[in-house]
Scaffold this motif. Structure first.
Motif, PDB file in Angstrom:
ATOM      1  N   UNK A  28      -2.628 -13.132  -6.150  1.00 18.61           N
ATOM      2  CA  UNK A  28      -3.562 -13.238  -5.022  1.00 18.61           C
ATOM      3  C   UNK A  28      -3.853 -11.829  -4.505  1.00 18.61           C
ATOM      4  N   UNK A  82      -7.427  -1.935  -3.114  1.00 17.27           N
ATOM      5  CA  UNK A  82      -6.920  -0.658  -2.620  1.00 17.27           C
ATOM      6  C   UNK A  82      -6.364   0.115  -3.794  1.00 17.27           C
ATOM      7  N   UNK A  84       9.706   9.621  -1.942  1.00 19.97           N
ATOM      8  CA  UNK A  84       8.879   9.585  -3.149  1.00 19.97           C
ATOM      9  C   UNK A  84       7.405   9.476  -2.724  1.00 19.97           C
ATOM     10  N   UNK A  85       7.176   8.648  -1.707  1.00 18.94           N
ATOM     11  CA  UNK A  85       5.835   8.514  -1.118  1.00 18.94           C
ATOM     12  C   UNK A  85       5.886   9.144   0.266  1.00 18.94           C
ATOM     13  N   UNK A  86       4.761   9.643   0.778  1.00 21.94           N
ATOM     14  CA  UNK A  86       4.786  10.309   2.094  1.00 21.94           C
ATOM     15  C   UNK A  86       5.067   9.329   3.231  1.00 21.94           C
ATOM     16  N   UNK A 113       1.742  10.658  -5.853  1.00 25.16           N
ATOM     17  CA  UNK A 113       3.061  10.143  -5.439  1.00 25.16           C
ATOM     18  C   UNK A 113       3.603   9.144  -6.452  1.00 25.16           C
ATOM     19  N   UNK A 130       3.717   5.720 -12.635  1.00 23.04           N
ATOM     20  CA  UNK A 130       3.728   4.430 -13.322  1.00 23.04           C
ATOM     21  C   UNK A 130       4.998   4.400 -14.172  1.00 23.04           C
ATOM     22  N   UNK A 162       0.520  -6.512   7.188  1.00 22.84           N
ATOM     23  CA  UNK A 162      -0.572  -5.555   6.942  1.00 22.84           C
ATOM     24  C   UNK A 162      -0.348  -4.623   5.747  1.00 22.84           C
ATOM     25  N   UNK A 163       0.899  -4.433   5.336  1.00 21.48           N
ATOM     26  CA  UNK A 163       1.197  -3.537   4.222  1.00 21.48           C
ATOM     27  C   UNK A 163       0.928  -4.149   2.861  1.00 21.48           C
ATOM     28  N   UNK A 164       0.764  -5.465   2.800  1.00 20.81           N
ATOM     29  CA  UNK A 164       0.604  -6.145   1.501  1.00 20.81           C
ATOM     30  C   UNK A 164      -0.837  -6.115   1.014  1.00 20.81           C
ATOM     31  N   UNK A 165      -1.006  -5.658  -0.233  1.00 20.64           N
ATOM     32  CA  UNK A 165      -2.332  -5.541  -0.837  1.00 20.64           C
ATOM     33  C   UNK A 165      -2.607  -6.740  -1.758  1.00 20.64           C
ATOM     34  N   UNK A 166      -1.598  -7.082  -2.565  1.00 15.00           N
ATOM     35  CA  UNK A 166      -1.708  -8.259  -3.428  1.00 15.00           C
ATOM     36  C   UNK A 166      -0.321  -8.819  -3.704  1.00 15.00           C
ATOM     37  N   UNK A 193       0.835  -1.205   0.000  1.00 16.94           N
ATOM     38  CA  UNK A 193       0.000   0.000   0.000  1.00 16.94           C
ATOM     39  C   UNK A 193       0.868   1.253   0.000  1.00 16.94           C
ATOM     40  N   UNK A 194       0.317   2.367  -0.453  1.00 11.12           N
ATOM     41  CA  UNK A 194       1.053   3.638  -0.494  1.00 11.12           C
ATOM     42  C   UNK A 194       1.658   3.971   0.869  1.00 11.12           C
ATOM     43  N   UNK A 195       0.924   3.677   1.938  1.00 13.10           N
ATOM     44  CA  UNK A 195       1.376   3.986   3.299  1.00 13.10           C
ATOM     45  C   UNK A 195       2.621   3.200   3.687  1.00 13.10           C
ATOM     46  N   UNK A 225       1.839  -0.006  -5.776  1.00 20.07           N
ATOM     47  CA  UNK A 225       0.629  -0.376  -6.517  1.00 20.07           C
ATOM     48  C   UNK A 225       0.699   0.133  -7.962  1.00 20.07           C
ATOM     49  N   UNK A 226       1.668   1.030  -8.235  1.00 19.90           N
ATOM     50  CA  UNK A 226       1.856   1.512  -9.610  1.00 19.90           C
ATOM     51  C   UNK A 226       2.857   0.644 -10.379  1.00 19.90           C
TER      52      UNK A 226
END
Lengths: 247, 79
Positions: free
Chosen positions: B13, B18, A239-241, B24, B27, A183-187, A167-169, A202-203
């Protein structure tokens, strides 16, 4: 030859795991029987042991390497052009002289061209130093199209690796060297424990590289804990907050 | 017939849906030249007469004005 710029250089080592493919020209010292040659090639396919050449940067002791395949492309007189896929660290010049010895007539390497590194085929998207120079010239004259084509992304080169998307966080903490927590893993993709994993935003941006501590199944069932231990961070912090936890 | 990682395919998976904040990062395909520098990768057709080290140094010299401080290369021909 794969080149990486700035922080992406930290990811170069990953390209060594996938093996290499070469096209080599072997010169045999006497006339030979084609069946004998084919037999020798198959004998040298699979696990082999090699003594690194005198002029090499590694310790001279026998080491095991794997030859994945050998394929004859052309035979002309005593010259044999063939394609060979090998594990990183296999000396082709040595392989050729060892095969020559096995055939009882001797052989040496005349020419060598690398055609693949890992999953990157050197026949696609190859650029010359002149191309880079031209691309920079056009860029300075407000045309960035050629430079964008020349300067590819490290993510493209590592497409063979399994990924975890965070996740961005969670991005900035990983940039600071923290391991990836559940907890940080989305997929994520499928991988085994201890596999090398590409830690992605995620990008699809490469944050870092690391080893899986948990399997995807364990990650899906765990409430917390470390999932991936990273060792090389590519993305710069900021790069990310950064998010500070309230507790 | 191929190298071990050729054509490797993965399952995906999803733990939760989200989205990502577009303000930020970027791509990979949409990166600016400046952003590309930190994630840059080039597949160089090395001239056969020169050393890998020399070729990498020349590439660095060309790209240095655009922000390339470091250029590394992987593997020499015979190893």
């Amino acid at each position: 030859m794969p080149l990486a710029v700035n922080n992406a250089t930290k990811a170069l080592a990953e390209l060594l795991v996938g093996g290499k493919e070469y096209v080599a020209l072997m010169h045999l010292h006497k006339t030979f029987d084609r069946n004998e040659l084919a037999k020798t090639l198959s004998e040298f396919t699979g696990k082999i042991t090699q003594l690194p050449p005198v002029r090499s940067n590694v310790k001279r002791q026998y080491r095991e390497r794997e030859v994945y395949y050998m394929d004859i492309l052309e035979i002309e007189g005593n010259d044999v052009l063939f394609k060979v896929g090998v594990e990183s660290g296999t000396y082709i010049r040595k392989l050729i002289s060892d095969m020559g010895e096995k055939l009882g007539i001797g052989a040496h390497m005349m020419e060598l061209r690398r055609t693949k590194v890992s999953t990157l085929s050197e026949t696609e998207g190859l650029v010359t130093l002149q191309d880079i120079d031209d691309a920079v010239y056009f860029y300075k004259n407000n045309d960035s199209r050629l430079l964008k084509k020349t300067l590819r992304s490290i993510e493209e080169a590592l497409s063979f690796m399994p990924k975890v998307f965070v996740s961005d966080e969670a991005v900035d903490t990983v940039c600071h060297g923290s391991p990836v927590a559940v907890p940080g893993i989305v997929k994520m993709n499928s991988f085994e424990k201890n596999d090398r994993v590409f830690i992605s935003t995620l990008k699809g941006e490469l944050i870092a590289l690391g080893n899986a501590v948990m399997t995807p199944t364990e990650i899906m069932h765990a409430k917390g804990g470390i999932a991936i231990k990273n060792d090389s961070v590519v993305m710069k912090p900021g790069v990310y907050p950064s998010y500070h936890r309230a507790n | 017939m191929g190298l071990p990682l050729d054509g490797r395919k993965f399952e995906l998976y999803t733990i939760r849906d989200e989205s990502t904040d577009a303000s930020y990062g970027a791509y990979p395909a949409d990166r600016s030249i400046e952003q590309r520098m930190d994630f840059g990768f080039i597949l160089l057709d090395k001239p056969s007469g020169i050393r890998s080290k020399t070729a990498a140094a020349t590439a660095k010299k060309i790209l240095a004005p655009l922000g390339a401080n470091k250029i590394g290369y992987s593997g020499t021909l015979e190893d």
